[in-house]
Motif scaffolding. Structure first.
Motif, mmCIF file in Angstrom:
data_model
loop_
_atom_site.group_PDB
_atom_site.id
_atom_site.type_symbol
_atom_site.label_atom_id
_atom_site.label_comp_id
_atom_site.label_asym_id
_atom_site.label_seq_id
_atom_site.Cartn_x
_atom_site.Cartn_y
_atom_site.Cartn_z
ATOM 1 N N ARG A 15 60.160 13.519 62.918
ATOM 2 C CA ARG A 15 59.007 13.429 61.983
ATOM 3 C C ARG A 15 57.791 12.653 62.939
ATOM 4 O O ARG A 15 56.898 12.265 62.523
ATOM 5 N N ALA A 16 58.069 12.977 64.303
ATOM 6 C CA ALA A 16 57.062 12.379 65.402
ATOM 7 C C ALA A 16 57.322 13.256 66.447
ATOM 8 O O ALA A 16 58.617 13.618 66.893
ATOM 9 N N GLY A 17 56.355 13.348 67.372
ATOM 10 C CA GLY A 17 56.758 14.322 68.505
ATOM 11 C C GLY A 17 56.023 15.503 68.719
ATOM 12 O O GLY A 17 55.320 16.002 67.870
ATOM 13 N N LEU A 18 55.848 15.963 69.897
ATOM 14 C CA LEU A 18 54.863 17.203 70.195
ATOM 15 C C LEU A 18 55.677 18.560 69.449
ATOM 16 O O LEU A 18 55.107 19.276 68.735
ATOM 17 N N GLY A 19 57.119 18.462 69.336
ATOM 18 C CA GLY A 19 57.770 19.550 68.750
ATOM 19 C C GLY A 19 57.495 19.548 67.230
ATOM 20 O O GLY A 19 57.052 20.531 66.647
ATOM 21 N N TYR A 20 57.380 18.288 66.606
ATOM 22 C CA TYR A 20 57.149 18.324 65.296
ATOM 23 C C TYR A 20 55.654 18.628 64.924
ATOM 24 O O TYR A 20 55.374 19.127 63.879
ATOM 25 N N LEU A 21 54.562 18.186 65.967
ATOM 26 C CA LEU A 21 53.242 18.647 65.848
ATOM 27 C C LEU A 21 53.148 20.262 65.828
ATOM 28 O O LEU A 21 52.556 20.754 65.060
ATOM 29 N N ILE A 22 53.945 20.901 66.564
ATOM 30 C CA ILE A 22 53.894 22.452 66.600
ATOM 31 C C ILE A 22 54.229 22.704 65.598
ATOM 32 O O ILE A 22 53.654 23.790 64.877
ATOM 33 N N VAL A 23 55.409 22.319 65.051
ATOM 34 C CA VAL A 23 56.267 23.195 63.837
ATOM 35 C C VAL A 23 55.280 22.757 62.640
ATOM 36 O O VAL A 23 55.368 23.741 61.662
ATOM 37 N N TYR A 24 54.700 21.708 62.548
ATOM 38 C CA TYR A 24 53.894 21.417 61.350
ATOM 39 C C TYR A 24 52.614 22.258 61.285
ATOM 40 O O TYR A 24 52.198 22.558 60.251
ATOM 41 N N GLY A 25 52.056 22.425 62.520
ATOM 42 C CA GLY A 25 50.890 23.037 62.504
ATOM 43 C C GLY A 25 51.287 24.652 62.043
ATOM 44 O O GLY A 25 50.399 25.266 61.298
ATOM 45 N N GLY A 26 52.269 25.132 62.397
ATOM 46 C CA GLY A 26 52.727 26.377 62.039
ATOM 47 C C GLY A 26 53.031 26.373 60.499
ATOM 48 O O GLY A 26 52.658 27.492 59.879
ATOM 49 N N GLN A 27 53.573 25.313 59.861
ATOM 50 C CA GLN A 27 53.830 25.424 58.431
ATOM 51 C C GLN A 27 52.594 25.251 57.495
ATOM 52 O O GLN A 27 52.639 26.075 56.502
ATOM 53 N N VAL A 28 51.547 24.576 58.044
ATOM 54 C CA VAL A 28 50.171 24.644 57.338
ATOM 55 C C VAL A 28 49.208 25.650 57.724
ATOM 56 O O VAL A 28 48.161 25.499 57.604
ATOM 57 N N PHE A 29 49.648 26.719 58.578
ATOM 58 C CA PHE A 29 48.889 27.622 59.323
ATOM 59 C C PHE A 29 47.755 27.031 59.709
ATOM 60 O O PHE A 29 46.482 27.788 59.790
#
Length: 273
Positions: A221-235
């Motif tokens: 729920r935190a970290g650069l990997g989370y940031l990347i996957v979250y960005g992909g999920q919300v386009f």
């Protein structure tokens, strides 16, 4: 004799100056390629030649980065990912070298473990990440284990091969003087492989980052990997690209830190000679 010394000294100084000039030129070309790529990316985006929805553009990425810096969010994500990477990298490297030493000390054990290590090395560790998370549990512990798993077998195989390929004549000479396995290890095997172990360390930085990012994709729920996957999920591709850029910078900083330690080691070694 003095004239020869002067010529030799002048030649050596010219060689050093040429080497420094070559190094500066390489760094300049690298910088120009990077800057040129960024400028071209921005120009193509502004002209509408490339789809900014899919690849964003440097100006938007920079604006978003400044926004994340101001509210401190980016530092939270960086801190989490770097800590997980350092843990995974340290444990994987140290444990891998220790296992390689054990295998080197016992030919029988090395022969027994050889097929298992080959199979483990061939397995796609990133594909097994979800299973590892189930076994170990979510959170930092699971992510670190994934990072360790990815780098461990590579470290063991590389370090073991380096250890057994030390000059056999030197090993025989030490044995002829009655040296024990421990003495051969500490006086010959490890000192002669410092450069190789540093190279393993450099490789493990990248492998550990891969493990951490994969783990963060799955459970964090935190970290650069989370940031990347979250960005992909919300386009939000600008968020994805920002995460990738920050990740690249963090990996580069860690790599350069090891490079600096390597240079300090060799400079110290040359001083003592």
């Amino acid at each position: 004799m003095r004239n020869k010394d002067i010529v030799s000294s002048d030649g050596f100084e010219k060689y050093l100056a040429q080497k420094k000039k070559s190094k500066r030129n390489i760094m300049l070309i690298q910088a120009l390629i990077l800057i040129g790529g960024i400028v071209l990316w921005e120009v193509l985006a502004q002209m509408g030649i490339i789809n900014t929805f899919l690849v964003s553009c440097p100006s938007k990425i920079f604006e978003l980065f400044i926004q994340y810096v101001k509210d401190g969010t980016i530092f939270t994500h960086i801190k989490v990912s770097v800590w997980e990477t350092v843990l995974g990298f340290s444990i994987g490297t140290i444990l891998g070298i220790l296992i390689a030493i054990i295998l080197w000390s016992s030919d029988t054990l090395a022969k027994i473990m050889d097929p298992y290590l080959v199979v483990l090395n061939a397995l796609p560790k990133t594909a097994l990440a979800p299973i590892i998370i189930v076994w170990v549990g979510p959170g930092v512990k699971g992510i670190v284990v994934i990072a360790v798993t990815i780098s461990l077998v590579t470290t063991v195989l590389s370090a073991y091969n380096y250890f057994i390929n030390v000059e056999e004549d030197k090993v025989k000479m030490l044995k002829s003087f009655g040296a024990t396995k421990l003495q051969i290890l500490t006086k010959l095997i490890l000192p002669s492989n410092i450069g190789n172990l540093i190279n393993i360390t450099k490789i493990n930085i990248g492998l550990s980052w891969v493990g951490v990012i994969v783990g963060e994709f799955i459970v964090s729920r935190a970290g650069l990997g989370y940031l990347i996957v979250y960005g992909g999920q919300v386009f939000r591709l600008d968020l994805v690209m920002m995460g990738v850029v920050v990740l690249a910078v963090c990996a580069l900083v860690m790599y350069q830190a090891v490079n600096m330690l390597e240079k300090l080691y060799y400079a110290k070694s040359n001083t003592h000679k």
